[in-house]
Design a protein around this motif. Structure first.
Motif, PDB file in Angstrom:
ATOM      1  N   TYR A 115       2.977   8.595   3.701  1.00 34.23           N
ATOM      2  CA  TYR A 115       1.673   7.984   3.413  1.00 34.23           C
ATOM      3  C   TYR A 115       1.517   7.685   1.928  1.00 34.23           C
ATOM      4  O   TYR A 115       1.111   6.579   1.541  1.00 34.23           O
ATOM      5  CB  TYR A 115       0.564   8.923   3.883  1.00 34.23           C
ATOM      6  CG  TYR A 115      -0.800   8.582   3.320  1.00 34.23           C
ATOM      7  CD1 TYR A 115      -1.560   7.522   3.837  1.00 34.23           C
ATOM      8  CD2 TYR A 115      -1.335   9.309   2.262  1.00 34.23           C
ATOM      9  CE1 TYR A 115      -2.805   7.206   3.308  1.00 34.23           C
ATOM     10  CE2 TYR A 115      -2.584   9.007   1.731  1.00 34.23           C
ATOM     11  CZ  TYR A 115      -3.304   7.951   2.259  1.00 34.23           C
ATOM     12  OH  TYR A 115      -4.535   7.640   1.730  1.00 34.23           O
ATOM     13  N   ASN A 116       1.819   8.670   1.072  1.00 33.87           N
ATOM     14  CA  ASN A 116       1.635   8.474  -0.364  1.00 33.87           C
ATOM     15  C   ASN A 116       2.538   7.373  -0.911  1.00 33.87           C
ATOM     16  O   ASN A 116       2.148   6.620  -1.812  1.00 33.87           O
ATOM     17  CB  ASN A 116       1.912   9.780  -1.125  1.00 33.87           C
ATOM     18  CG  ASN A 116       0.771  10.778  -1.008  1.00 33.87           C
ATOM     19  OD1 ASN A 116      -0.326  10.441  -0.570  1.00 33.87           O
ATOM     20  ND2 ASN A 116       1.025  12.020  -1.391  1.00 33.87           N
ATOM     21  N   THR A 117       3.760   7.280  -0.372  1.00 33.43           N
ATOM     22  CA  THR A 117       4.675   6.212  -0.809  1.00 33.43           C
ATOM     23  C   THR A 117       4.107   4.850  -0.483  1.00 33.43           C
ATOM     24  O   THR A 117       4.122   3.928  -1.316  1.00 33.43           O
ATOM     25  CB  THR A 117       6.055   6.382  -0.146  1.00 33.43           C
ATOM     26  OG1 THR A 117       6.616   7.648  -0.517  1.00 33.43           O
ATOM     27  CG2 THR A 117       7.005   5.267  -0.581  1.00 33.43           C
ATOM     28  N   THR A 118       3.579   4.708   0.729  1.00 38.19           N
ATOM     29  CA  THR A 118       2.967   3.430   1.121  1.00 38.19           C
ATOM     30  C   THR A 118       1.704   3.170   0.320  1.00 38.19           C
ATOM     31  O   THR A 118       1.473   2.061  -0.163  1.00 38.19           O
ATOM     32  CB  THR A 118       2.620   3.453   2.621  1.00 38.19           C
ATOM     33  OG1 THR A 118       3.825   3.651   3.377  1.00 38.19           O
ATOM     34  CG2 THR A 118       1.973   2.142   3.057  1.00 38.19           C
ATOM     35  N   ARG A 119       0.920   4.212   0.134  1.00 38.39           N
ATOM     36  CA  ARG A 119      -0.359   4.069  -0.563  1.00 38.39           C
ATOM     37  C   ARG A 119      -0.180   3.604  -2.005  1.00 38.39           C
ATOM     38  O   ARG A 119      -1.006   2.866  -2.544  1.00 38.39           O
ATOM     39  CB  ARG A 119      -1.073   5.420  -0.545  1.00 38.39           C
ATOM     40  CG  ARG A 119      -2.477   5.375  -1.176  1.00 38.39           C
ATOM     41  CD  ARG A 119      -2.589   6.403  -2.262  1.00 38.39           C
ATOM     42  NE  ARG A 119      -3.902   6.309  -2.903  1.00 38.39           N
ATOM     43  CZ  ARG A 119      -4.079   6.042  -4.180  1.00 38.39           C
ATOM     44  NH1 ARG A 119      -3.032   5.813  -4.960  1.00 38.39           N
ATOM     45  NH2 ARG A 119      -5.290   5.981  -4.695  1.00 38.39           N
ATOM     46  N   ASN A 120       0.891   4.024  -2.650  1.00 37.20           N
ATOM     47  CA  ASN A 120       1.114   3.681  -4.054  1.00 37.20           C
ATOM     48  C   ASN A 120       1.991   2.454  -4.249  1.00 37.20           C
ATOM     49  O   ASN A 120       2.365   2.134  -5.382  1.00 37.20           O
ATOM     50  CB  ASN A 120       1.737   4.881  -4.787  1.00 37.20           C
ATOM     51  CG  ASN A 120       0.767   6.046  -4.891  1.00 37.20           C
ATOM     52  OD1 ASN A 120      -0.418   5.857  -5.123  1.00 37.20           O
ATOM     53  ND2 ASN A 120       1.275   7.258  -4.721  1.00 37.20           N
ATOM     54  N   SER A 121       2.317   1.777  -3.151  1.00 36.37           N
ATOM     55  CA  SER A 121       3.118   0.555  -3.244  1.00 36.37           C
ATOM     56  C   SER A 121       2.208  -0.673  -3.210  1.00 36.37           C
ATOM     57  O   SER A 121       1.121  -0.638  -2.633  1.00 36.37           O
ATOM     58  CB  SER A 121       4.125   0.490  -2.082  1.00 36.37           C
ATOM     59  OG  SER A 121       4.984   1.613  -2.095  1.00 36.37           O
ATOM     60  N   LYS A 176      -7.280   8.086  -0.736  1.00 40.10           N
ATOM     61  CA  LYS A 176      -6.794   8.987  -1.771  1.00 40.10           C
ATOM     62  C   LYS A 176      -5.397   9.505  -1.442  1.00 40.10           C
ATOM     63  O   LYS A 176      -4.978   9.528  -0.290  1.00 40.10           O
ATOM     64  CB  LYS A 176      -7.735  10.190  -1.922  1.00 40.10           C
ATOM     65  CG  LYS A 176      -9.134   9.831  -2.390  1.00 40.10           C
ATOM     66  CD  LYS A 176      -9.975  11.101  -2.552  1.00 40.10           C
ATOM     67  CE  LYS A 176     -11.372  10.796  -3.051  1.00 40.10           C
ATOM     68  NZ  LYS A 176     -12.177  12.037  -3.209  1.00 40.10           N
ATOM     69  N   GLU A 177      -4.698   9.933  -2.493  1.00 41.68           N
ATOM     70  CA  GLU A 177      -3.414  10.603  -2.278  1.00 41.68           C
ATOM     71  C   GLU A 177      -3.656  11.939  -1.591  1.00 41.68           C
ATOM     72  O   GLU A 177      -4.664  12.605  -1.827  1.00 41.68           O
ATOM     73  CB  GLU A 177      -2.687  10.838  -3.605  1.00 41.68           C
ATOM     74  CG  GLU A 177      -1.982   9.614  -4.154  1.00 41.68           C
ATOM     75  CD  GLU A 177      -0.952   9.988  -5.213  1.00 41.68           C
ATOM     76  OE1 GLU A 177      -0.171  10.935  -4.984  1.00 41.68           O
ATOM     77  OE2 GLU A 177      -0.942   9.325  -6.269  1.00 41.68           O
ATOM     78  N   GLU A 178      -2.727  12.329  -0.732  1.00 41.54           N
ATOM     79  CA  GLU A 178      -2.815  13.605  -0.033  1.00 41.54           C
ATOM     80  C   GLU A 178      -1.950  14.635  -0.755  1.00 41.54           C
ATOM     81  O   GLU A 178      -0.881  14.308  -1.273  1.00 41.54           O
ATOM     82  CB  GLU A 178      -2.355  13.458   1.415  1.00 41.54           C
ATOM     83  CG  GLU A 178      -3.242  12.558   2.268  1.00 41.54           C
ATOM     84  CD  GLU A 178      -4.562  13.219   2.644  1.00 41.54           C
ATOM     85  OE1 GLU A 178      -4.706  14.448   2.418  1.00 41.54           O
ATOM     86  OE2 GLU A 178      -5.449  12.511   3.168  1.00 41.54           O
ATOM     87  N   PRO A 179      -2.386  15.903  -0.802  1.00 38.12           N
ATOM     88  CA  PRO A 179      -1.596  16.938  -1.498  1.00 38.12           C
ATOM     89  C   PRO A 179      -0.449  17.444  -0.635  1.00 38.12           C
ATOM     90  O   PRO A 179      -0.554  17.540   0.586  1.00 38.12           O
ATOM     91  CB  PRO A 179      -2.623  18.043  -1.738  1.00 38.12           C
ATOM     92  CG  PRO A 179      -3.568  17.924  -0.575  1.00 38.12           C
ATOM     93  CD  PRO A 179      -3.661  16.436  -0.288  1.00 38.12           C
ATOM     94  N   PHE A 180       0.658  17.749  -1.276  1.00 33.85           N
ATOM     95  CA  PHE A 180       1.763  18.385  -0.575  1.00 33.85           C
ATOM     96  C   PHE A 180       1.465  19.870  -0.401  1.00 33.85           C
ATOM     97  O   PHE A 180       0.780  20.483  -1.214  1.00 33.85           O
ATOM     98  CB  PHE A 180       3.067  18.211  -1.359  1.00 33.85           C
ATOM     99  CG  PHE A 180       3.650  16.824  -1.289  1.00 33.85           C
ATOM    100  CD1 PHE A 180       4.415  16.438  -0.201  1.00 33.85           C
ATOM    101  CD2 PHE A 180       3.424  15.918  -2.303  1.00 33.85           C
ATOM    102  CE1 PHE A 180       4.950  15.156  -0.125  1.00 33.85           C
ATOM    103  CE2 PHE A 180       3.954  14.637  -2.244  1.00 33.85           C
ATOM    104  CZ  PHE A 180       4.721  14.262  -1.152  1.00 33.85           C
ATOM    105  N   PHE A 181       1.987  20.436   0.680  1.00 32.04           N
ATOM    106  CA  PHE A 181       1.839  21.863   0.938  1.00 32.04           C
ATOM    107  C   PHE A 181       2.995  22.579   0.255  1.00 32.04           C
ATOM    108  O   PHE A 181       4.070  22.737   0.825  1.00 32.04           O
ATOM    109  CB  PHE A 181       1.869  22.119   2.449  1.00 32.04           C
ATOM    110  CG  PHE A 181       1.347  23.474   2.848  1.00 32.04           C
ATOM    111  CD1 PHE A 181       1.582  24.598   2.073  1.00 32.04           C
ATOM    112  CD2 PHE A 181       0.615  23.622   4.007  1.00 32.04           C
ATOM    113  CE1 PHE A 181       1.105  25.835   2.432  1.00 32.04           C
ATOM    114  CE2 PHE A 181       0.136  24.871   4.392  1.00 32.04           C
ATOM    115  CZ  PHE A 181       0.380  25.970   3.606  1.00 32.04           C
TER     116      PHE A 181
END
Length: 219
Positions: free
Chosen positions: A159-165, A178-183
């Protein structure tokens, strides 16, 4: 007039490009939410098992009130974080709320290691069936948490990779994705403490007594 026209065209192009990513972002975000639900379910199962483990230790005559207090405090923090109403769209947890749960989990995981380490200081626990049964259940739950965490992190990375592209980053900025946090567990969060001395499990230890000075040599 010409400038206004160019600005209108630019905005239209930006919205058009970003709109192409909306469905993709939404699908990937829903996948993250689903994986997060599995994480929360596993964390809840572990939190439910801990009181039984503590009770079994107490029934065996183990008296470590400081450790029990730390466990109760960490468990309460985790349950409060997981049960807090979601502040995101549709009542979902926001990235900030998820990070709070991750932090509380890391703290809780450390106290579990301290509780399990009581077996070294109190050998009778090793023969207590109730304690061993809950410990086995807890080990299975830890495996579930690890699997759920791995699946969640994979979904977050996607998701974050797509979101920031580009052009999805335009959609994210305009529509609040928003970006999601890694666990990510803190270093040593799941490592049981060294308890060569039973007092090593206690958070506040008395200072070591220095050895007496050597006796003066006889002349």
């Amino acid at each position: 007039m010409k400038r206004a026209f160019l600005l209108t065209v630019a905005l239209a192009a930006a919205f058009g490009l970003s709109g192409c990513s909306y469905n993709t972002l939404t699908a990937k975000q829903q996948n993250v939410k689903g994986k997060w639900a599995n994480v929360e379910s596993s964390l809840q199962r572990r939190a439910d098992l801990i009181p039984n483990l503590v009770k079994a230790a107490q029934m065996a005559g183990v008296n470590e009130q400081e450790i029990y207090g730390q466990i109760a405090e960490a468990r309460s923090r985790l349950l409060n974080a997981t049960s807090a109403p979601g502040q995101g769209e549709g009542g979902d947890k926001t990235p900030e709320q998820k990070q709070a749960i991750i932090d509380a989990n890391n703290s809780f995981g450390g106290t579990i290691g301290r509780l399990l380490s009581l077996q070294e200081a109190y050998p009778q626990l090793r023969s207590t069936e109730a304690f061993l049964n809950v410990q086995t259940e807890l080990a299975g739950t830890e495996n579930r948490i690890n699997v759920a965490r791995t699946d969640y992190n994979a979904a977050v990375q996607d998701y974050n990779t797509t979101r920031n592209s580009f052009p999805a980053v335009l959609t994210a900025g305009l529509l609040g994705f928003k970006e999601e946090p890694f666990f990510q567990a803190e270093p040593g969060a799941r490592t049981a403490p060294d308890i060569g001395d039973p007092n090593a499990m206690r958070r506040n230890q008395a200072p070591a007594v220095p050895p007496p000075p050597p006796a003066p040599a006889n002349r």
